[in-house]
Motif scaffolding. Structure first.
Motif, PDB file in Angstrom:
ATOM      1  N   LEU A 129      -6.709   0.406  -1.162  1.00 16.70           N
ATOM      2  CA  LEU A 129      -7.660   1.059  -1.505  1.00 16.70           C
ATOM      3  C   LEU A 129      -8.160   2.363  -0.182  1.00 16.70           C
TER       4      LEU A 129
ATOM      5  N   VAL B 212       2.160   1.595  -3.846  1.00 21.20           N
ATOM      6  CA  VAL B 212       1.265   2.095  -4.323  1.00 21.20           C
ATOM      7  C   VAL B 212       0.820   3.452  -4.365  1.00 21.20           C
TER       8      VAL B 212
ATOM      9  N   THR C  49       0.969  -1.026   0.053  1.00 13.69           N
ATOM     10  CA  THR C  49      -0.146   0.089  -0.045  1.00 13.69           C
ATOM     11  C   THR C  49       0.832   1.278   0.106  1.00 13.69           C
TER      12      THR C  49
ATOM     13  N   TRP D  85      -9.404   5.797  -8.103  1.00 15.23           N
ATOM     14  CA  TRP D  85      -8.813   4.995  -7.410  1.00 15.23           C
ATOM     15  C   TRP D  85      -9.736   3.890  -6.543  1.00 15.23           C
TER      16      TRP D  85
ATOM     17  N   VAL E 286      -6.255   1.847 -12.294  1.00 18.67           N
ATOM     18  CA  VAL E 286      -6.698   3.239 -11.369  1.00 18.67           C
ATOM     19  C   VAL E 286      -6.255   4.556 -12.486  1.00 18.67           C
TER      20      VAL E 286
ATOM     21  N   GLY F  87     -10.263   0.601  -8.559  1.00 22.33           N
ATOM     22  CA  GLY F  87      -9.680  -0.303  -7.640  1.00 22.33           C
ATOM     23  C   GLY F  87     -10.560  -1.602  -7.031  1.00 22.33           C
TER      24      GLY F  87
ATOM     25  N   LEU G 106     -11.366  -4.121  -9.537  1.00 19.31           N
ATOM     26  CA  LEU G 106     -10.564  -5.094  -9.776  1.00 19.31           C
ATOM     27  C   LEU G 106     -10.387  -6.209  -8.906  1.00 19.31           C
TER      28      LEU G 106
ATOM     29  N   LEU H 248      -2.846  -2.975 -10.547  1.00 22.66           N
ATOM     30  CA  LEU H 248      -3.764  -1.942  -9.713  1.00 22.66           C
ATOM     31  C   LEU H 248      -3.534  -0.463 -10.195  1.00 22.66           C
TER      32      LEU H 248
END
Length: 213
Positions: A209, A24, A21, A187, A70, A191, A194, A66
């Protein structure tokens, strides 16, 4: 984020999803800075490429999938489905993609050379492809959940934040915040879609997320 139960619990468990996270979020923040004119596209491309490459090292191909979903969703909403009308950032995008692919090679290539079929099966096929489509083998574990599983977990994670909802009204009316609203919505929504598509579902999969929510 301190009021987000899902983020808080995952941080206390020291899971790799938190590292994932972090990378990302860093990459998407750089992308957002370029989209709003605060950074040059080339500067953002370098940060995005390194951050997403490290995300791939943290949790496999999802580290690139990801962000692509986004960013693609953000452009799709901005251009209202006419992606060819998006501002041309071909050069910086190519650099970011190249960096995001080169970094993981420093681990995946030696791993394949030394581990061969076992490495390929364990670290790539089983974990990143067979489990998401619901056909776990070897050390993979199937986590099939009901269709609304993620929706319930996401709402529960946000319960402590409900007291902050009134602050969304003025932000939602502020024209200057429109790019931020569009990006954060892409986002969160794309996300979420997905992760929803994948057959395997675990609540902590939603951690990357939570910064958007």
């Amino acid at each position: 984020l301190a009021s987000n139960l899902l983020f808080l619990f995952s941080a206390r468990e020291a899971m790799v999803d938190m590292t994932f996270t972090c990378f990302v979020t860093a990459g998407l923040a750089a992308y957002a800075a370029a989209r709003t004119g605060r950074w040059t596209p080339w500067r953002a491309a370098g940060i995005c490429g390194v951050a997403f490459g490290l995300a791939v090292l943290a949790k496999g191909p999802l580290g690139l999938a990801l962000p692509l979903v986004v960013v693609g969703g953000d452009l799709l909403v901005e251009t209202r489905g006419r992606l060819l009308r998006a501002r041309p950032y071909g050069g910086p995008a190519a650099v970011a993609l190249a960096l995001a692919l080169i970094l993981p090679y420093t681990w995946y290539v030696p791993g394949l050379l030394h581990g061969g079929r076992e490495f390929l099966e364990t670290c790539l096929l089983s974990e990143n492809f067979r489990m998401p489509i619901g056909h776990a083998e070897g050390i993979g574990v199937s986590h099939h959940k009901p269709l609304l599983y993620y929706a319930g977990r996401q709402l529960a994670a946000l319960l402590p934040s409900l007291i902050l909802l009134p602050s969304l009204a003025p932000w939602g009316r502020d024209a200057a915040s429109a790019p931020a609203r569009r990006f954060l919505a892409a986002w969160a929504a794309f996300g979420f879609l997905l992760f929803q598509i994948a057959a395997n579902k675990r609540s902590y999969y939603l951690v990357p997320l939570q910064p958007a929510f």
